[in-house]
Write an enzyme that holds these catalytic residues in place. Structure first.
Site, PDB file in Angstrom:
ATOM      1  N   SER A 178       0.850  -1.186   0.000  1.00  0.00           N
ATOM      2  CA  SER A 178       0.000   0.000   0.000  1.00  0.00           C
ATOM      3  C   SER A 178       0.885   1.236   0.000  1.00  0.00           C
ATOM      4  O   SER A 178       2.043   1.185   0.444  1.00  0.00           O
ATOM      5  CB  SER A 178      -0.894   0.008   1.244  1.00  0.00           C
ATOM      6  OG  SER A 178      -1.562   1.241   1.399  1.00  0.00           O
ATOM      7  N   TYR A 222      -1.929  -0.343  10.506  1.00  0.00           N
ATOM      8  CA  TYR A 222      -1.918  -0.705   9.090  1.00  0.00           C
ATOM      9  C   TYR A 222      -0.618  -0.260   8.428  1.00  0.00           C
ATOM     10  O   TYR A 222       0.027  -1.041   7.720  1.00  0.00           O
ATOM     11  CB  TYR A 222      -3.113  -0.067   8.392  1.00  0.00           C
ATOM     12  CG  TYR A 222      -3.277  -0.462   6.941  1.00  0.00           C
ATOM     13  CD1 TYR A 222      -3.609  -1.766   6.596  1.00  0.00           C
ATOM     14  CD2 TYR A 222      -3.112   0.477   5.921  1.00  0.00           C
ATOM     15  CE1 TYR A 222      -3.766  -2.126   5.265  1.00  0.00           C
ATOM     16  CE2 TYR A 222      -3.267   0.119   4.589  1.00  0.00           C
ATOM     17  CZ  TYR A 222      -3.597  -1.181   4.268  1.00  0.00           C
ATOM     18  OH  TYR A 222      -3.751  -1.543   2.953  1.00  0.00           O
TER      19      TYR A 222
END
Length: 280
Positions: free
Chosen positions: A143, A156
């Site tokens: 990501s 995250y």
């Protein structure tokens, strides 16, 4: 099945990038092993596959990436049935959020266990077969959050930053054996990972971070509403796995590219100021 038919294994294929990638690979002639924690959640995948005329090319198998025994059982079953795994798409994961002080340690551990150790465990199970064949492609779904951390998404981002280092090391280790390793760094796309994440943000009614977290959520939801079609990512993955010499990193989306450029070129205090402004 023809002996030369390539085999792709996709984790987290019940929704999002995993679902779309499984169908896209099946369209390109791959025998696609679509894995997920609960195969009963394969309804959307099989509907999409049937609509594309590739339902027979997809095999759904159980795999919880945090269950070492199940990983080896599933990978062994695939190798026994088809004799090869040509492509591994490490997609399984989830997004945990909340300000660091408010996130319980069990959530931190679950985030790292799934997004980092899960990727490592599945990769280790598949590597011997690829190394022995002298070919293969491993695509890790990272990501932009692995390059740029944002307040409220500490767990995250931590997991995706770790995936950056893992992918770099693995790329260098496997290149002499003919195994290609690629890291995707998508920005926001219209998948349910964010909707699930919004509903599981850690926080307390009396938290000193409550108002800041609300601002983060407002900004994130706005970004999610205008995010592009995730099918673009699936199509890009197919192009990558069919490339003879793929790059290590692929940054997907125009907003991540701008953010990375700003972080690289601006003094840190200016970058902090911009983020603070966005959170107002």
């Amino acid at each position: 099945m023809k002996q030369t038919e390539p085999v792709a294994l996709v984790t987290g294929a019940s929704s999002g990038f995993g679902l779309l990638t499984a169908v896209a690979l099946a369209r390109r002639g791959y025998r696609t092993i679509a894995t997920m924690r609960n195969p009963e959640n394969s309804t959307d995948l099989l509907k999409k596959a049937a609509a594309a005329g590739v339902e027979e090319a997809i095999v759904v198998l159980p795999m919880d990436v945090t269950d070492q025994a199940q990983i080896h059982q599933t990978v062994s079953a695939v190798l026994q049935a088809y004799g090869r795994i040509d492509v591994l798409i490490n997609n399984a994961g989830f997004a945990a959020g909340g300000f660091v002080e408010d996130v319980p340690m069990d959530i931190w551990r679950k985030q790292i266990e799934t997004n980092v150790f899960g990727v490592i465990a599945v990769t280790k199970a598949v590597l011997p077969a690829m190394r022995q064949r002298g070919s293969g492609c491993i695509v890790n779904i990272g990501s932009v959050a692995g390059r740029i951390a944002f307040p409220g998404y500490g767990p995250y981002s931590t997991s995706k930053f770790a995936l950056e280092g893992f992918s770099e090391a693995l790329r260098l280790e496997m290149k002499p054996f003919g195994v290609r390793v690629v890291l995707l760094e998508p920005g926001p796309y219209r998948t349910d990972i964010w909707q699930k994440g919004f509903g599981s943000m850690s926080g307390r009614a009396d938290s000193p971070y409550r108002h800041a977290l609300q601002r983060v959520l407002r900004y994130s939801k706005k970004a999610a509403e205008t995010a592009p079609d995730p099918a673009q990512v699936a199509d890009r993955i197919v192009q990558i796995v069919e490339s003879a010499r793929p790059k290590l990193r692929y940054l997907l989306g125009w907003s991540p590219a701008l953010s990375l450029m700003g972080k690289a070129l601006l003094p840190w205090r200016w970058y902090e100021y911009i983020v603070e402004r966005l959170m107002r």
